[in-house]
Every structure is written in C-alpha cells, then in structure tokens.
Design a protein around this motif. Structure first.
Motif: not given
Length: 393
Positions: A86-103, A232-237
């Motif tokens: 979908p046009s609303w997907v931005d894979f780069d915007s996922f990074w803060p959520g990735t960092r939040a999970f693994f941290a 920022e991380q919440r929004n990425a999640i």
C-alpha cells in the motif's frame, strides 16, 4: 441493519451507547473472515494436503517453477500479494519501532505472554483455541504454539523483516493461510456456533483485538514493567503492525490508521464481547501451565513457584477484575507494589551483571523462547480441527 451474533447482543447494546459507529463496525466484522483468501482456500479444499503444503510454500518462497503448476486461483492470489504494498507503507519509518522492541525485549515476551495475550483470550477468540485444543491441550503442542507467536513477533520487528523477502512477511502470510484453513475446519466441525459466535477467527478478532494486543497494548505492559518508549517509537510500532495486519488479511475497514483509532476499536470491541466463560478461563490459565515448560523448569516446587510469580505479575498487569474472573490465585492485589518489586529486581540484576550482559541474556532469552525449526519455516497446514488429531505442522 447488521447481523449481530447472539453472544454479542448484550455487549453490543452497551457499546452502542458509548460509540455507536465503532460498535457497529466491530460487530459487522465478527461475521467477516478473509474476503480474498477464504474463497481461494475453498477452491483448494480438495487438494491432497501434501500438494496444498507444497504450493503454499512455493508461493511464499517464490519457487516459480513449482507454483506454475498450482491451481489458477492460488497463482492469482500470489501474483497480487507479491506486488501489493500500500502507498501508506514506509519501511524506513519502521526503524524506531524495531529499536524499541530489541532495546526492551527482556520485558516484551513477559508482557505479551501474561499480559496482552491473556487479555485477548477474554474475547470469543478463546473458542477457537478451546475447540482445537491448540493451547488448552498443553504438552508440546501448546508450548510450540506460544513459541510460534514469539517467533512471529521477533521477525515482524526484525530490520527489513516485513519486506517481501523478509521472514516477517513470510510468517505473516503463512499465518494468514493457517487462519483461512482453520476457519474452514472450524466451520465444518459442528462445534462452532455461527449464530452465536459469528465467523471463526473473524476480522474483528484479528484486526480489532489481536493487532492492538501485539502492538501498543504489549508495550504499555512493558512500560509498566520499567521499559521506556518515546512518541516516535510508539508511532512506528503502530505503523509496523498496521502493515503486518494488512499482510494477515485484515480488511482496511477495520485496519487501524493510528494509535487512537486502534485503541478505540480495541476498547469498544471488549465492551461488545461477552463475559469470559469456561473456555476463556481454561485458555487463559493454560498459559501459566506452559510457562515452566518454556523456561525449562521441571522440579515440582520450582514449577509452582514460577507459576505463582507469573500469576502475581499478570494480575498486576491485567487488573484484579479480569484476574478474578479467570480464577487466578488471590496473590498481592496492589498493582504498584508488584510492579515496583519487578522493576527493583530488574534494576538489581542490571547492577550486578552489567547492562551489556543483561542485554545479551535478554537477546538469548527471546530466541530461546521462539520456535526456530532446523528445517526453516514449516508451510504444512492443519488437517484436522482438533490439535491432538492433526498431522505435525
């Protein structure tokens, strides 16, 4: 007028008084499954299980030669999903959520297993688990089911995991097929009451309850346990799980756009749901019976001690009202005390072992608690409604 399954009638009336639009949307989706994949699986129902497994694997793993001999309906499905971002997907915007999970992964598995997942079992989704015995049957099947959930979580958050070649994309699509397969098996079993419960593994449960359970609700419990998550991380999640939900076949009519919308659907959905019955109670408590198995605990005294600790922490996370409905042991009822003890214990361990060693131990823990088969992802599908009668998958 919308069709209201009878088990939802009382809750729906209450929810309408609070938010009529959200209540109607939730109930409408209790009778909807996967509009795209369910018809495909209907066409494939006569395929021998080995052929079905082979073609699903070929589609997900992009084995074009094998897939070319699959039924046209399945080839058309994969042709669509292979190129459908979908046009609303931005894979780069996922990074803060990735960092939040693994941290924060040391808290994440606990927050899910005894917090958000236990809350999710209070809905009628527990009927599918109870009928199949996939969780309540315990033994290696239940442990494997919980580990598979953890595996999905890890791969969804893994860097680039939701791109077409990522493990998160593959496992999400595999789960979509399993849901469609189980919907048909449950519908044909004679054990599913369509008039009362709507559609098995409905879009309401997957999109309205499960996605929020895996995303913000899980992090809220982790925060209670001492984790720190910024805006920022919440929004990425939210963005990560919105796309994961899309891959799981959740229709956009109930697929949240932001945290506010996700919470609104989740809260109203829980009001619509009936009071947890014996099936919900059995499924919720089965989690605590499986925890010692996952932790490698075998001694009777140690098993009881670990289960009681898990019950105590779960009560603090989900609240006394739901814990009492589930018949949890009447442990410490003051939430702040239990959570303060957990955070203090974690802090002491950090000081004793050092932050780096704790992070390394957490990293080991999350992979030990996830299902990683030596042969890679299994694409076998369930072939019987009862877990005890299914071939290995």
């Amino acid at each position: 007028m919308i069709l209201v399954p009878s088990a939802y009638a009382d809750g729906y009336a209450r929810a309408r008084r609070q938010d009529a639009e959200a209540a109607e949307n939730y109930i409408r989706h209790t009778t909807i499954g996967d509009a795209e994949l369910d018809p495909v699986m209907e066409e494939l129902h006569s395929l021998p299980p080995p052929a079905l497994h082979m073609y699903i694997k070929a589609g997900i793993e992009q084995e074009e030669t094998v897939l070319s001999s699959a039924p046209q309906a399945l080839r058309d499905f994969f042709d669509k999903v292979d190129h459908d971002v979908p046009s609303w997907v931005d894979f780069d915007s996922f990074w803060p959520g990735t960092r939040a999970f693994f941290a924060n992964m040391g808290n994440m598995l606990i927050a899910y297993a005894i917090g958000s997942a236990v809350e999710g079992f209070s809905t009628l989704v527990s009927k599918s688990f109870s009928i199949t015995g996939r969780v309540t049957g315990l033994g290696p099947g239940a442990e494997r089911r919980l580990r598979q959930n953890n595996r999905h979580m890890v791969e969804v958050y893994y860097p680039e995991g939701l791109r077409r070649d990522g493990e998160g994309w593959k496992i999400s699509t595999r789960i979509r097929f399993i849901h469609a397969r189980m919907r048909r098996l449950l519908a044909e079993s004679g054990a599913w009451d369509h008039e009362a419960w709507g559609t098995p593994l409905s879009a309401a449960h997957v999109g309205g309850i499960a996605l929020f359970t895996f995303s913000i609700r899980q992090f809220e419990h982790a925060i209670s346990m001492g984790s720190e998550i910024n805006e920022e991380q919440r929004n990425a999640i939210v963005r990560i799980w919105r796309y994961a939900g899309y891959l799981l076949g959740v229709p956009e009519s109930i697929l949240f756009v932001n945290e506010e919308e996700a919470r609104r659907t989740y809260d109203i959905g829980h009001i619509c749901e009936p009071v947890p019955d014996a099936d919900a109670i059995g499924v919720a408590n089965s989690v605590f019976k499986a925890i010692p198995q996952m932790a490698g605990v075998t001694g009777e005294a140690e098993t009881r001690s670990l289960q009681l600790y898990a019950y105590r922490l779960s009560r603090a996370l989900i609240g006394n009202e739901l814990a009492d409905r589930y018949g949890f042991p009447n442990t410490v009822r003051i939430r702040a005390l239990v959570l303060a003890y957990y955070r203090m214990r974690k802090h002491i361990l950090n000081l004793m072992a050092g932050r780096r060693r704790i992070r390394e131990a957490d990293f080991d823990q999350i992979f030990e608690a996830a299902q990683y088969d030596s042969g890679g992802i299994s694409y076998r599908m369930p072939d019987h409604v009862r877990s005890a009668k299914q071939s290995p998958w």
